[in-house]
Design a protein around this motif. Structure first.
Motif, PDB file in Angstrom:
ATOM      1  N   GLY A 161     -22.826 -24.098 -29.387  1.00 42.12           N
ATOM      2  CA  GLY A 161     -22.779 -24.711 -28.067  1.00 42.12           C
ATOM      3  C   GLY A 161     -22.841 -26.220 -28.058  1.00 42.12           C
ATOM      4  N   PHE A 162     -22.357 -26.882 -29.119  1.00 40.53           N
ATOM      5  CA  PHE A 162     -22.343 -28.350 -29.183  1.00 40.53           C
ATOM      6  C   PHE A 162     -20.894 -28.827 -29.097  1.00 40.53           C
ATOM      7  CE2 PHE A 162     -26.458 -27.347 -30.859  1.00 40.53           C
ATOM      8  CZ  PHE A 162     -27.258 -28.428 -30.525  1.00 40.53           C
ATOM      9  N   SER A 163     -20.440 -29.124 -27.903  1.00 40.91           N
ATOM     10  CA  SER A 163     -19.025 -29.441 -27.696  1.00 40.91           C
ATOM     11  C   SER A 163     -18.601 -30.735 -28.378  1.00 40.91           C
ATOM     12  CB  SER A 163     -18.720 -29.527 -26.206  1.00 40.91           C
ATOM     13  OG  SER A 163     -19.434 -30.581 -25.586  1.00 40.91           O
ATOM     14  N   PHE A 164     -19.522 -31.694 -28.508  1.00 38.85           N
ATOM     15  CA  PHE A 164     -19.112 -32.999 -29.025  1.00 38.85           C
ATOM     16  C   PHE A 164     -18.857 -32.999 -30.527  1.00 38.85           C
ATOM     17  CE2 PHE A 164     -23.791 -33.119 -28.452  1.00 38.85           C
ATOM     18  CZ  PHE A 164     -24.188 -33.205 -29.783  1.00 38.85           C
ATOM     19  N   ILE A 165     -19.169 -31.919 -31.213  1.00 37.55           N
ATOM     20  CA  ILE A 165     -18.816 -31.854 -32.627  1.00 37.55           C
ATOM     21  C   ILE A 165     -17.303 -31.811 -32.775  1.00 37.55           C
ATOM     22  CG2 ILE A 165     -18.939 -30.431 -34.713  1.00 37.55           C
ATOM     23  CD1 ILE A 165     -21.758 -29.657 -33.926  1.00 37.55           C
ATOM     24  N   TYR A 169     -15.076 -37.519 -27.985  1.00 38.34           N
ATOM     25  CA  TYR A 169     -14.719 -38.607 -27.069  1.00 38.34           C
ATOM     26  C   TYR A 169     -14.625 -38.152 -25.621  1.00 38.34           C
ATOM     27  CZ  TYR A 169     -13.844 -40.826 -31.509  1.00 38.34           C
ATOM     28  OH  TYR A 169     -14.002 -41.307 -32.780  1.00 38.34           O
ATOM     29  N   GLN A 170     -15.154 -36.998 -25.316  1.00 38.43           N
ATOM     30  CA  GLN A 170     -15.154 -36.532 -23.935  1.00 38.43           C
ATOM     31  C   GLN A 170     -16.055 -37.429 -23.085  1.00 38.43           C
ATOM     32  OE1 GLN A 170     -17.403 -32.662 -23.597  1.00 38.43           O
ATOM     33  NE2 GLN A 170     -17.695 -33.011 -25.791  1.00 38.43           N
ATOM     34  N   GLY A 178     -22.254 -23.131 -15.514  1.00 38.67           N
ATOM     35  CA  GLY A 178     -21.197 -23.284 -14.531  1.00 38.67           C
ATOM     36  C   GLY A 178     -21.100 -24.647 -13.890  1.00 38.67           C
ATOM     37  N   ASP A 179     -22.094 -25.515 -14.116  1.00 38.66           N
ATOM     38  CA  ASP A 179     -22.046 -26.853 -13.535  1.00 38.66           C
ATOM     39  C   ASP A 179     -21.447 -27.820 -14.548  1.00 38.66           C
ATOM     40  OD1 ASP A 179     -24.232 -26.579 -15.231  1.00 38.66           O
ATOM     41  OD2 ASP A 179     -25.354 -28.168 -14.224  1.00 38.66           O
ATOM     42  N   SER A 180     -21.329 -29.069 -14.157  1.00 38.25           N
ATOM     43  CA  SER A 180     -20.785 -30.097 -15.044  1.00 38.25           C
ATOM     44  C   SER A 180     -21.433 -31.429 -14.724  1.00 38.25           C
ATOM     45  CB  SER A 180     -19.263 -30.203 -14.873  1.00 38.25           C
ATOM     46  OG  SER A 180     -18.945 -30.640 -13.559  1.00 38.25           O
ATOM     47  N   CYS A 181     -21.281 -32.375 -15.609  1.00 36.76           N
ATOM     48  CA  CYS A 181     -21.787 -33.738 -15.373  1.00 36.76           C
ATOM     49  C   CYS A 181     -21.073 -34.687 -16.314  1.00 36.76           C
ATOM     50  CB  CYS A 181     -23.302 -33.805 -15.566  1.00 36.76           C
ATOM     51  SG  CYS A 181     -23.857 -33.599 -17.264  1.00 36.76           S
ATOM     52  N   ILE A 182     -21.213 -35.975 -16.036  1.00 38.59           N
ATOM     53  CA  ILE A 182     -20.650 -36.972 -16.933  1.00 38.59           C
ATOM     54  C   ILE A 182     -21.501 -37.056 -18.197  1.00 38.59           C
ATOM     55  CG2 ILE A 182     -19.721 -38.314 -15.009  1.00 38.59           C
ATOM     56  CD1 ILE A 182     -22.007 -40.364 -15.577  1.00 38.59           C
ATOM     57  N   VAL A 183     -20.918 -37.561 -19.250  1.00 39.37           N
ATOM     58  CA  VAL A 183     -21.694 -37.892 -20.434  1.00 39.37           C
ATOM     59  C   VAL A 183     -22.391 -39.212 -20.145  1.00 39.37           C
ATOM     60  CG1 VAL A 183     -21.626 -38.427 -22.888  1.00 39.37           C
ATOM     61  CG2 VAL A 183     -20.072 -36.702 -21.947  1.00 39.37           C
ATOM     62  N   GLY A 184     -23.705 -39.210 -20.132  1.00 40.10           N
ATOM     63  CA  GLY A 184     -24.459 -40.399 -19.760  1.00 40.10           C
ATOM     64  C   GLY A 184     -24.121 -41.598 -20.629  1.00 40.10           C
TER      65      GLY A 184
END
Length: 209
Positions: A161-165, A169-170, A178-184
Protein backbone atom coordinates in the motif's frame (compact mmCIF):
# COMPACT_ATOMS: atom_id res chain seq x y z
CA UNK A 1 10.28 1.51 21.12
CA UNK A 2 11.19 -2.15 20.58
CA UNK A 3 10.14 -3.14 24.10
CA UNK A 4 6.79 -1.40 23.66
CA UNK A 5 6.10 -3.00 20.30
CA UNK A 6 6.98 -6.42 21.66
CA UNK A 7 4.07 -6.22 24.10
CA UNK A 8 1.55 -6.03 21.25
CA UNK A 9 3.14 -8.57 18.91
CA UNK A 10 2.03 -12.18 18.71
CA UNK A 11 5.19 -13.10 20.62
CA UNK A 12 8.04 -10.99 22.04
CA UNK A 13 10.53 -11.64 19.25
CA UNK A 14 8.67 -11.13 15.96
CA UNK A 15 10.24 -12.84 12.99
CA UNK A 16 7.93 -11.14 10.49
CA UNK A 17 6.48 -7.62 10.44
CA UNK A 18 4.02 -6.05 8.01
CA UNK A 19 3.45 -2.34 7.42
CA UNK A 20 0.34 -1.55 5.41
CA UNK A 21 -0.09 1.87 3.84
CA UNK A 22 -3.31 3.31 2.46
CA UNK A 23 -2.96 2.91 -1.27
CA UNK A 24 -6.06 1.27 -2.83
CA UNK A 25 -5.18 -2.29 -3.83
CA UNK A 26 -7.05 -4.93 -5.82
CA UNK A 27 -8.17 -8.11 -4.06
CA UNK A 28 -5.38 -10.62 -3.60
CA UNK A 29 -5.77 -13.62 -1.33
CA UNK A 30 -2.04 -14.32 -1.14
CA UNK A 31 -1.27 -10.74 -0.12
CA UNK A 32 -3.95 -10.77 2.57
CA UNK A 33 -2.69 -14.10 3.93
CA UNK A 34 0.91 -12.89 3.97
CA UNK A 35 0.00 -9.78 5.97
CA UNK A 36 -2.18 -11.64 8.47
CA UNK A 37 0.45 -14.32 9.00
CA UNK A 38 2.98 -11.75 10.29
CA UNK A 39 3.84 -11.64 13.97
CA UNK A 40 3.34 -7.86 14.05
CA UNK A 41 1.16 -5.73 11.75
CA UNK A 42 1.33 -1.93 11.64
CA UNK A 43 -1.32 0.12 9.85
CA UNK A 44 -1.37 3.81 9.06
CA UNK A 45 -3.80 6.71 9.61
CA UNK A 46 -7.31 6.12 8.20
CA UNK A 47 -6.74 2.52 7.18
CA UNK A 48 -9.18 -0.18 6.13
CA UNK A 49 -9.12 -3.90 6.85
CA UNK A 50 -10.85 -6.76 5.08
CA UNK A 51 -14.48 -7.49 5.84
CA UNK A 52 -15.32 -11.09 6.82
CA UNK A 53 -17.62 -11.44 3.81
CA UNK A 54 -15.54 -9.29 1.44
CA UNK A 55 -12.70 -10.11 -0.95
CA UNK A 56 -9.33 -10.69 0.76
CA UNK A 57 -7.13 -7.69 0.01
CA UNK A 58 -5.00 -6.34 2.89
CA UNK A 59 -5.89 -8.73 5.71
CA UNK A 60 -7.60 -7.96 8.99
CA UNK A 61 -4.94 -8.20 11.66
CA UNK A 62 -3.71 -4.97 13.31
CA UNK A 63 -1.43 -4.67 16.31
CA UNK A 64 -0.19 -1.08 15.95
CA UNK A 65 -1.79 2.07 14.52
CA UNK A 66 0.63 4.81 13.46
CA UNK A 67 -1.17 8.11 12.87
CA UNK A 68 -0.81 11.89 12.83
CA UNK A 69 -3.01 14.79 13.92
CA UNK A 70 -4.54 15.08 10.45
CA UNK A 71 -6.00 11.58 10.77
CA UNK A 72 -9.26 10.98 8.93
CA UNK A 73 -10.47 8.15 11.09
CA UNK A 74 -12.32 5.31 9.43
CA UNK A 75 -14.51 2.92 11.40
CA UNK A 76 -11.63 0.45 11.41
CA UNK A 77 -9.23 2.71 13.30
CA UNK A 78 -10.74 2.22 16.76
CA UNK A 79 -11.90 -1.40 16.45
CA UNK A 80 -10.50 -3.59 19.24
CA UNK A 81 -8.64 -0.54 20.52
CA UNK A 82 -7.87 -2.13 23.89
CA UNK A 83 -5.66 -4.65 22.11
CA UNK A 84 -3.74 -2.17 19.97
CA UNK A 85 -0.90 0.26 20.40
CA UNK A 86 -1.54 3.78 19.06
CA UNK A 87 1.59 5.71 18.07
CA UNK A 88 1.16 9.38 17.19
CA UNK A 89 3.89 10.86 15.01
CA UNK A 90 4.18 14.61 15.44
CA UNK A 91 7.13 15.96 13.44
CA UNK A 92 5.40 19.33 13.25
CA UNK A 93 6.17 19.76 16.94
CA UNK A 94 9.69 20.57 15.82
CA UNK A 95 8.28 23.74 14.27
CA UNK A 96 4.69 24.92 14.77
CA UNK A 97 2.43 22.05 15.82
CA UNK A 98 0.86 22.42 19.30
CA UNK A 99 1.15 19.77 21.99
CA UNK A 100 -1.72 18.10 23.77
CA UNK A 101 -4.13 15.47 22.55
CA UNK A 102 -6.18 16.15 19.41
CA UNK A 103 -9.65 17.37 20.37
CA UNK A 104 -11.32 14.45 18.60
CA UNK A 105 -9.36 11.76 20.42
CA UNK A 106 -11.49 9.32 22.51
CA UNK A 107 -11.25 10.11 26.21
CA UNK A 108 -10.74 6.50 27.27
CA UNK A 109 -7.98 5.67 24.79
CA UNK A 110 -4.32 6.21 25.49
CA UNK A 111 -1.66 6.92 22.90
CA UNK A 112 2.11 7.15 22.78
CA UNK A 113 3.77 10.13 21.06
CA UNK A 114 6.65 9.06 18.82
CA UNK A 115 9.89 10.67 19.93
CA UNK A 116 11.18 13.00 17.21
CA UNK A 117 14.79 12.64 18.33
CA UNK A 118 14.63 8.85 18.15
CA UNK A 119 12.54 8.43 15.00
CA UNK A 120 11.77 11.56 12.96
CA UNK A 121 15.25 13.07 12.81
CA UNK A 122 17.21 9.86 12.08
CA UNK A 123 14.73 9.07 9.31
CA UNK A 124 15.06 12.58 7.91
CA UNK A 125 18.84 12.18 7.94
CA UNK A 126 18.51 8.93 5.99
CA UNK A 127 16.28 10.74 3.47
CA UNK A 128 18.50 13.80 3.28
CA UNK A 129 15.77 16.12 4.59
CA UNK A 130 16.70 19.30 6.54
CA UNK A 131 13.94 18.74 9.11
CA UNK A 132 15.80 20.52 11.92
CA UNK A 133 15.77 23.79 9.98
CA UNK A 134 12.80 23.48 7.62
CA UNK A 135 9.24 22.18 7.75
CA UNK A 136 9.87 19.01 5.76
CA UNK A 137 9.61 15.41 6.97
CA UNK A 138 8.58 11.90 6.00
CA UNK A 139 5.02 10.70 5.54
CA UNK A 140 3.38 8.74 8.34
CA UNK A 141 3.59 5.59 6.25
CA UNK A 142 7.35 5.85 5.85
CA UNK A 143 7.67 6.60 9.56
CA UNK A 144 5.77 3.40 10.31
CA UNK A 145 8.04 1.46 7.96
CA UNK A 146 11.12 3.02 9.57
CA UNK A 147 9.90 2.10 13.05
CA UNK A 148 9.39 -1.48 11.92
CA UNK A 149 12.69 -1.82 10.08
CA UNK A 150 14.87 -0.22 12.77
CA UNK A 151 13.10 -1.97 15.65
CA UNK A 152 13.38 -5.40 14.03
CA UNK A 153 16.40 -5.31 11.70
CA UNK A 154 16.59 -9.10 11.46
CA UNK A 155 12.88 -9.71 10.82
CA UNK A 156 11.25 -10.22 7.46
CA UNK A 157 9.48 -6.96 6.60
CA UNK A 158 6.46 -6.88 4.29
CA UNK A 159 5.36 -3.56 2.80
CA UNK A 160 2.02 -3.02 1.06
CA UNK A 161 0.00 0.00 0.00
CA UNK A 162 2.87 2.46 -0.64
CA UNK A 163 1.98 4.16 -3.92
CA UNK A 164 5.02 6.44 -4.05
CA UNK A 165 7.41 3.52 -4.49
CA UNK A 166 6.12 3.12 -8.05
CA UNK A 167 4.76 6.65 -8.56
CA UNK A 168 7.22 8.99 -6.80
CA UNK A 169 6.11 12.19 -8.56
CA UNK A 170 2.39 12.14 -7.87
CA UNK A 171 0.92 15.33 -6.42
CA UNK A 172 -2.21 13.75 -4.94
CA UNK A 173 -3.27 10.28 -3.91
CA UNK A 174 -6.29 8.14 -3.33
CA UNK A 175 -6.81 6.25 -0.08
CA UNK A 176 -8.19 2.75 0.31
CA UNK A 177 -11.07 4.24 2.32
CA UNK A 178 -12.24 6.11 -0.78
CA UNK A 179 -11.09 9.66 -0.03
CA UNK A 180 -8.16 11.56 -1.50
CA UNK A 181 -5.86 14.45 -0.67
CA UNK A 182 -2.88 16.32 -2.02
CA UNK A 183 0.63 15.21 -1.21
CA UNK A 184 1.60 17.70 1.49
CA UNK A 185 4.38 20.16 0.58
CA UNK A 186 6.27 18.98 3.66
CA UNK A 187 6.86 15.57 2.06
CA UNK A 188 9.53 14.49 -0.43
CA UNK A 189 7.99 11.22 -1.53
CA UNK A 190 10.53 10.52 -4.28
CA UNK A 191 13.23 10.29 -1.60
CA UNK A 192 10.97 8.09 0.51
CA UNK A 193 10.31 5.78 -2.42
CA UNK A 194 14.04 5.41 -3.09
CA UNK A 195 14.69 4.54 0.54
CA UNK A 196 11.97 1.90 0.78
CA UNK A 197 12.91 0.42 -2.59
CA UNK A 198 16.53 0.14 -1.44
CA UNK A 199 15.37 -2.02 1.46
CA UNK A 200 13.81 -4.51 -0.95
CA UNK A 201 17.28 -5.23 -2.31
CA UNK A 202 18.57 -6.46 1.05
CA UNK A 203 16.61 -9.72 1.05
CA UNK A 204 14.76 -8.94 4.30
CA UNK A 205 12.12 -6.58 2.89
CA UNK A 206 9.45 -7.51 0.37
CA UNK A 207 7.00 -5.22 -1.41
CA UNK A 208 3.54 -6.72 -1.90
CA UNK A 209 1.84 -5.06 -4.86
Amino acid sequence: MRALLDVYAEHPEPRSVAVVGNMPLPPDEERAKAIDSCDLVLRVNGFVTDEPDGPPTVGSRCHVVVFNRALRATRYVFENYRRRLYLMVEPGRLHWEPDGLPGWWPEDLGLVPVNNTEVTLPLSDALGLPTRAEGTWATTGTMAAWIARTSYPEAELLLAGFSFIDDPYQTSWMHAAGDSCIVGPEHQIAAEGRLLKSWTRTGRTKLLR
